[in-house]
Design a protein around this motif. Sequence first.
Motif, PDB file in Angstrom:
ATOM      1  N   ALA A 691       7.197   9.141  28.109  1.00 18.95           N
ATOM      2  CA  ALA A 691       7.133   9.870  26.840  1.00 18.95           C
ATOM      3  C   ALA A 691       6.325  11.149  26.987  1.00 18.95           C
ATOM      4  O   ALA A 691       6.642  12.186  26.386  1.00 18.95           O
ATOM      5  CB  ALA A 691       6.528   8.979  25.756  1.00 18.95           C
ATOM      6  N   GLY A 692       5.260  11.114  27.800  1.00 16.68           N
ATOM      7  CA  GLY A 692       4.467  12.316  28.021  1.00 16.68           C
ATOM      8  C   GLY A 692       5.291  13.428  28.653  1.00 16.68           C
ATOM      9  O   GLY A 692       5.160  14.603  28.287  1.00 16.68           O
ATOM     10  N   ILE A 693       6.149  13.078  29.615  1.00 16.28           N
ATOM     11  CA  ILE A 693       7.031  14.078  30.219  1.00 16.28           C
ATOM     12  C   ILE A 693       8.013  14.608  29.189  1.00 16.28           C
ATOM     13  O   ILE A 693       8.291  15.810  29.113  1.00 16.28           O
ATOM     14  CB  ILE A 693       7.790  13.461  31.415  1.00 16.28           C
ATOM     15  N   GLU A 694       8.534  13.718  28.359  1.00 13.57           N
ATOM     16  CA  GLU A 694       9.511  14.130  27.343  1.00 13.57           C
ATOM     17  C   GLU A 694       8.888  15.068  26.313  1.00 13.57           C
ATOM     18  O   GLU A 694       9.529  16.008  25.839  1.00 13.57           O
ATOM     19  CB  GLU A 694      10.098  12.884  26.674  1.00 13.57           C
ATOM     20  N   VAL A 695       7.628  14.866  25.977  1.00 11.25           N
ATOM     21  CA  VAL A 695       6.941  15.794  25.073  1.00 11.25           C
ATOM     22  C   VAL A 695       6.843  17.164  25.723  1.00 11.25           C
ATOM     23  O   VAL A 695       7.122  18.200  25.100  1.00 11.25           O
ATOM     24  CB  VAL A 695       5.537  15.267  24.718  1.00 11.25           C
ATOM     25  N   ALA A 696       6.462  17.194  27.017  1.00  8.02           N
ATOM     26  CA  ALA A 696       6.296  18.466  27.716  1.00  8.02           C
ATOM     27  C   ALA A 696       7.602  19.232  27.856  1.00  8.02           C
ATOM     28  O   ALA A 696       7.598  20.465  27.955  1.00  8.02           O
ATOM     29  CB  ALA A 696       5.691  18.224  29.102  1.00  8.02           C
ATOM     30  N   THR A 697       8.729  18.505  27.863  1.00 10.71           N
ATOM     31  CA  THR A 697      10.036  19.157  28.027  1.00 10.71           C
ATOM     32  C   THR A 697      10.800  19.222  26.709  1.00 10.71           C
ATOM     33  O   THR A 697      12.032  19.318  26.700  1.00 10.71           O
ATOM     34  CB  THR A 697      10.862  18.404  29.085  1.00 10.71           C
ATOM     35  N   GLU A 698      10.032  19.129  25.581  1.00  8.13           N
ATOM     36  CA  GLU A 698      10.599  19.341  24.238  1.00  8.13           C
ATOM     37  C   GLU A 698      11.635  18.291  23.849  1.00  8.13           C
ATOM     38  O   GLU A 698      12.500  18.539  23.023  1.00  8.13           O
ATOM     39  CB  GLU A 698      11.227  20.737  24.136  1.00  8.13           C
ATOM     40  N   ARG A 699      11.569  17.096  24.426  1.00  9.25           N
ATOM     41  CA  ARG A 699      12.468  16.011  24.001  1.00  9.25           C
ATOM     42  C   ARG A 699      11.650  15.052  23.128  1.00  9.25           C
ATOM     43  O   ARG A 699      11.346  13.930  23.509  1.00  9.25           O
ATOM     44  CB  ARG A 699      13.049  15.302  25.222  1.00  9.25           C
ATOM     45  N   LYS A 700      11.309  15.542  21.958  1.00  8.55           N
ATOM     46  CA  LYS A 700      10.351  14.836  21.119  1.00  8.55           C
ATOM     47  C   LYS A 700      10.926  13.556  20.519  1.00  8.55           C
ATOM     48  O   LYS A 700      10.198  12.582  20.320  1.00  8.55           O
ATOM     49  CB  LYS A 700       9.838  15.775  20.017  1.00  8.55           C
ATOM     50  N   ASP A 701      12.205  13.526  20.185  1.00 12.21           N
ATOM     51  CA  ASP A 701      12.788  12.301  19.630  1.00 12.21           C
ATOM     52  C   ASP A 701      12.714  11.161  20.638  1.00 12.21           C
ATOM     53  O   ASP A 701      12.334  10.026  20.303  1.00 12.21           O
ATOM     54  CB  ASP A 701      14.244  12.551  19.215  1.00 12.21           C
ATOM     55  N   LEU A 736       3.106  13.315  16.363  1.00 10.73           N
ATOM     56  CA  LEU A 736       3.398  13.359  14.929  1.00 10.73           C
ATOM     57  C   LEU A 736       2.759  14.580  14.272  1.00 10.73           C
ATOM     58  O   LEU A 736       3.326  15.151  13.341  1.00 10.73           O
ATOM     59  CB  LEU A 736       2.919  12.063  14.265  1.00 10.73           C
ATOM     60  N   ILE A 737       1.599  14.987  14.738  1.00 11.89           N
ATOM     61  CA  ILE A 737       0.991  16.222  14.217  1.00 11.89           C
ATOM     62  C   ILE A 737       1.920  17.401  14.487  1.00 11.89           C
ATOM     63  O   ILE A 737       2.174  18.236  13.613  1.00 11.89           O
ATOM     64  CB  ILE A 737      -0.383  16.463  14.868  1.00 11.89           C
ATOM     65  N   ALA A 738       2.418  17.472  15.724  1.00 12.66           N
ATOM     66  CA  ALA A 738       3.314  18.573  16.082  1.00 12.66           C
ATOM     67  C   ALA A 738       4.579  18.575  15.238  1.00 12.66           C
ATOM     68  O   ALA A 738       5.174  19.626  14.982  1.00 12.66           O
ATOM     69  CB  ALA A 738       3.674  18.481  17.568  1.00 12.66           C
ATOM     70  N   ARG A 739       4.984  17.376  14.769  1.00 10.82           N
ATOM     71  CA  ARG A 739       6.201  17.279  13.961  1.00 10.82           C
ATOM     72  C   ARG A 739       5.908  17.375  12.471  1.00 10.82           C
ATOM     73  O   ARG A 739       6.812  17.249  11.642  1.00 10.82           O
ATOM     74  CB  ARG A 739       6.920  15.964  14.268  1.00 10.82           C
ATOM     75  N   GLY A 740       4.629  17.555  12.126  1.00 11.47           N
ATOM     76  CA  GLY A 740       4.260  17.720  10.723  1.00 11.47           C
ATOM     77  C   GLY A 740       4.150  16.427   9.943  1.00 11.47           C
ATOM     78  O   GLY A 740       4.002  16.460   8.716  1.00 11.47           O
ATOM     79  N   GLN A 772     -10.631  14.589  19.978  1.00  9.02           N
ATOM     80  CA  GLN A 772      -9.990  15.895  20.010  1.00  9.02           C
ATOM     81  C   GLN A 772      -8.718  15.896  19.158  1.00  9.02           C
ATOM     82  O   GLN A 772      -8.463  16.835  18.411  1.00  9.02           O
ATOM     83  CB  GLN A 772      -9.630  16.276  21.439  1.00  9.02           C
ATOM     84  N   SER A 773      -7.937  14.826  19.240  1.00 12.29           N
ATOM     85  CA  SER A 773      -6.702  14.757  18.451  1.00 12.29           C
ATOM     86  C   SER A 773      -7.003  14.779  16.962  1.00 12.29           C
ATOM     87  O   SER A 773      -6.306  15.447  16.180  1.00 12.29           O
ATOM     88  CB  SER A 773      -5.924  13.486  18.819  1.00 12.29           C
ATOM     89  N   LEU A 774      -8.048  14.070  16.557  1.00 14.59           N
ATOM     90  CA  LEU A 774      -8.431  14.102  15.141  1.00 14.59           C
ATOM     91  C   LEU A 774      -8.917  15.496  14.755  1.00 14.59           C
ATOM     92  O   LEU A 774      -8.658  15.963  13.638  1.00 14.59           O
ATOM     93  CB  LEU A 774      -9.514  13.060  14.875  1.00 14.59           C
ATOM     94  N   GLY A 775      -9.614  16.161  15.674  1.00 16.05           N
ATOM     95  CA  GLY A 775     -10.016  17.538  15.399  1.00 16.05           C
ATOM     96  C   GLY A 775      -8.814  18.433  15.165  1.00 16.05           C
ATOM     97  O   GLY A 775      -8.792  19.250  14.241  1.00 16.05           O
ATOM     98  N   LEU A 776      -7.764  18.252  15.975  1.00 11.45           N
ATOM     99  CA  LEU A 776      -6.553  19.048  15.792  1.00 11.45           C
ATOM    100  C   LEU A 776      -5.859  18.710  14.477  1.00 11.45           C
ATOM    101  O   LEU A 776      -5.264  19.578  13.835  1.00 11.45           O
ATOM    102  CB  LEU A 776      -5.603  18.815  16.973  1.00 11.45           C
ATOM    103  N   TRP A 777      -5.933  17.425  14.088  1.00 10.19           N
ATOM    104  CA  TRP A 777      -5.341  17.042  12.792  1.00 10.19           C
ATOM    105  C   TRP A 777      -6.011  17.844  11.666  1.00 10.19           C
ATOM    106  O   TRP A 777      -5.331  18.364  10.781  1.00 10.19           O
ATOM    107  CB  TRP A 777      -5.515  15.545  12.560  1.00 10.19           C
ATOM    108  N   TYR A 778      -7.328  17.961  11.724  1.00  7.20           N
ATOM    109  CA  TYR A 778      -8.039  18.709  10.683  1.00  7.20           C
ATOM    110  C   TYR A 778      -7.773  20.211  10.790  1.00  7.20           C
ATOM    111  O   TYR A 778      -7.768  20.918   9.783  1.00  7.20           O
ATOM    112  CB  TYR A 778      -9.541  18.418  10.760  1.00  7.20           C
ATOM    113  N   VAL A 779      -7.553  20.711  12.015  1.00  7.92           N
ATOM    114  CA  VAL A 779      -7.175  22.120  12.160  1.00  7.92           C
ATOM    115  C   VAL A 779      -5.856  22.378  11.450  1.00  7.92           C
ATOM    116  O   VAL A 779      -5.714  23.336  10.672  1.00  7.92           O
ATOM    117  CB  VAL A 779      -7.059  22.502  13.650  1.00  7.92           C
TER     118      VAL A 779
END
Length: 950
Positions: A691-701, A736-740, A772-779
Amino acid sequence: MGRLDVFISATSADLSSYREVAKQALLDIGAHPVEQGNFPTDHRELNEMLARQLDPCDAVLHIAGFRYGGEPRPEPNIPRHSYTQWEYHRAISAQPPKQVYVFVARENCPFDPSPPESEENRILQLKHRDEIKSRKNIYHEFSSHEELRERIHRIPELRSPARGRVINIPFPPLGNRFTGRVKILNTLRRELAGRKKSVLTTPSALYADGGIGKTSVAVELGWELFDTRQFDFVFFLNASTPETLSSSLGNLAATTALNLPEKTASEQNARQDAVFRWLSEPTNAERTLLLIDAADSEQSRNLVLSSLPQLARCAVLITSRFDSWSTLRSHRLQLFTQKESRRFLRTRIDPKYLTHPDSDKVLDAISTALDRLPLALELATSYMKYSHQSPSEWLQEWNASPQKTLTHLDRSHTPYPLALARVWDRSVSTLSPFALNLLCTMSWFAPEPDTFPLEQLMSAPDWPKFRDGFAELTRASLIKWEQSEKAISIHRLLQIVTRHRLSIEARNSSLDAALASLINLCPHPDWNEYGWRLWPKLLPHLLGVFEHLKGRQSERSATAYMQACALWLKHQARYIEAEPLYRRSLTLDEEALGPNHPHVLLEMNNLGRLLDCLDRDAEAETLLRKAVAVAKASDQGSPDVLTTCLLTLAQVIRAEERDSEKQDILKQIISLNEHGTTSPITFASALVDLAGIEVATERKDAAEAHYRQALSLFNAHLDATHPHIARTLDPLGQLLIARGEMEEAKILLQRALSIEQKCYGNAHPHLASTLQSLGLWYVHSKRLVEAEAYLRRALACTRSGGVSPGTVARILSNLAMVLWIGGRLGEAEQLAREALAITERICGPDAALTAARLDNLAAILRSGKALEEAEILCARRLKILLRLSTKSGRQDKTLDDGVRSYLGCLYEKGLAISKIQERMDQLTSDIQKETGSQLVRRIQVTGVSENSGS
């Protein structure tokens, strides 16, 4: 400079809890809070007190509520002011004026319960509040504990720019129980604290036979000189062997005070050399006291002497049995005097036995019988207590044995004095065989200050037998067991004496018994709430037994538990300590089982995983490819051994250009799972990596589906608080943050943080990624105050080591961007530069991630109008993106943004369109020449604005 001393000025009756909040908030940001609780009643004494306490402070934090509080006695011609008001006025009238930070409580603030005050006092306090508000200086209002804490945290001037004060002495001070030694303490105090700073100084050495109290003197003096702020750094170094001294020095690299970059170095010499460099700097050395303890062997002594030139500016105190320290200021520590012995005994014997007129004569007789040896006196008084004997009864019993005592047991084999052995003989004479066996077994465990936990034994069916044996040993003063504690401990001196007197056969059998007892108690190293509470208590004893097993026939039987210890240390991010255990067990099992055995392959896998954590990727990959090749070819291996090694191999391949290679490995694991030969946990871990590779290559689903599938498997096969679950929730939350999908993302990340805090505590390195992820959520939620708080927590978790440099760089970069948005450009620039340096080191100067870090730093510099450097960074970023586009044959997704940033920077410099076009043409021409590719076309500048161009 060191951290700031900040005087806290506030009334106690109504603001006591707020004082505590202020105190903790100052500690959070590296300041040192100073408080005064008791006040004199007249003005002269008040001024003297404030001169001692308030005047030396760097700043004053004044908290004003509605309560007037206490005051000195009224005097003619002196206006009425409460104590806190006097503190405020003294601070603002100082020459030069002292920095005062004022915090005014609002009317809706929930104050602590307090008795009512007179109307006159209330009016005086209201006038004081009005005076504060009428001044030009800024004041802060608050309505709650949290708001006060937050406002203090926001004051950048209070944050310490330097390291704090650190003491690592493993023993607490004895305080009033410390007896005598006045003359030697005064001498050492003058030599160590009275030296001229920045001048080469001669170390001090304290020597004597064992049991006389050298370590106690060093410990007590170290605490005193630290508490009185004579030294900011007091480091206790164990020099009992050359190895322990080198290890103690090397381990300082990871302390809060030093936190050196070399703390993760695999070679101990690299860490030790870094510490020597730090200690050789005059600004560090003049603040440092080194206590080098137990330099008793010839090898240890030689290592200490060879190290002293590198410690020439530090204050150094050495304790040793050697008297040949002619080049140093050496002092022989004598036995207690009769007076000191008597006082020592009085502090430890039940007072009911000290009322008899002849009590001092009895105490003197006891001290004479034991040669006034401090440790022997300690053992004797403890024996009296637990055997319920009076001093006279104990002395009568002792005198039944030969009275003469010699200095040592056996000068050719052990350095310890006969007085100690005599007490040991006397104490052990009535032991039962079971208690004696317990003592011999414990002689292989870790000594004080480590303790041996009894919780598991207490729930065992044969606990009464062990309880009676430990009680017997306690009564004989051979171990320490406070009835309120579920742990026992034994003194190192007694351990050496005990082991020395054992026959070879008894040594081997007692060592085997020690290993067996620890194995029976040893929990699994994977997450288990009870087990992880027990591991820190058992680990020192396991390591001690492993050390004694070296070279013995039974060493091979301990390899599985060396692996278990190493795995637990890895879980705790204590990678440097884990590596020697992994390597030692691997070597032993390769010799015993052969290189193709499944156990050996799994041990190679474990070592490879650890090397990956240490960012030694190439070394890890070489080892893992060897394990995979052997597993594929071996007829001894099992499919799960192969999938485990394949998974770790995939995890160590991080370079973006090797994603297809990594994906192929993960597909092999999935294929093996389809044939039913992979464990659910291994399969789920492979899904997470895929899944980490798929995120990096924009295959988010596809990535989300695999994360959720892995989470389902972990939930089905693991405890709900297992760390594997948190490590899946974190990247899924980021996706999920990246997907809103913010609501679910926050739920998942908060659950991940809850699991990790339960497993590791609140400040462990493993929390850094989720924080860090929670920090990005608040950003993303535009709540920058909360975002900053989470990112700072994440960064704090990385400072003790155990976090990959890539994660550290991400946290630094994200925090820099939050500060940039908030207009705090100075700190933002510093963090962005640090993030760029780390990224360049681990990814290289031409990586896509390096380009992103360059963009962040350039944006900050543009905001601060540092346009010359910003242009250089923007141009460098654009060149990287053009190279990547040329190499891949397709336009990088961030290339357009890189062009816009570069053109915007040139526009801000005031260049004409023709000049901007010249710069752009030169840049593209350079890339064409460098790559030999015509894919890089001329970029036509048709119009430029501050943030874009075409």
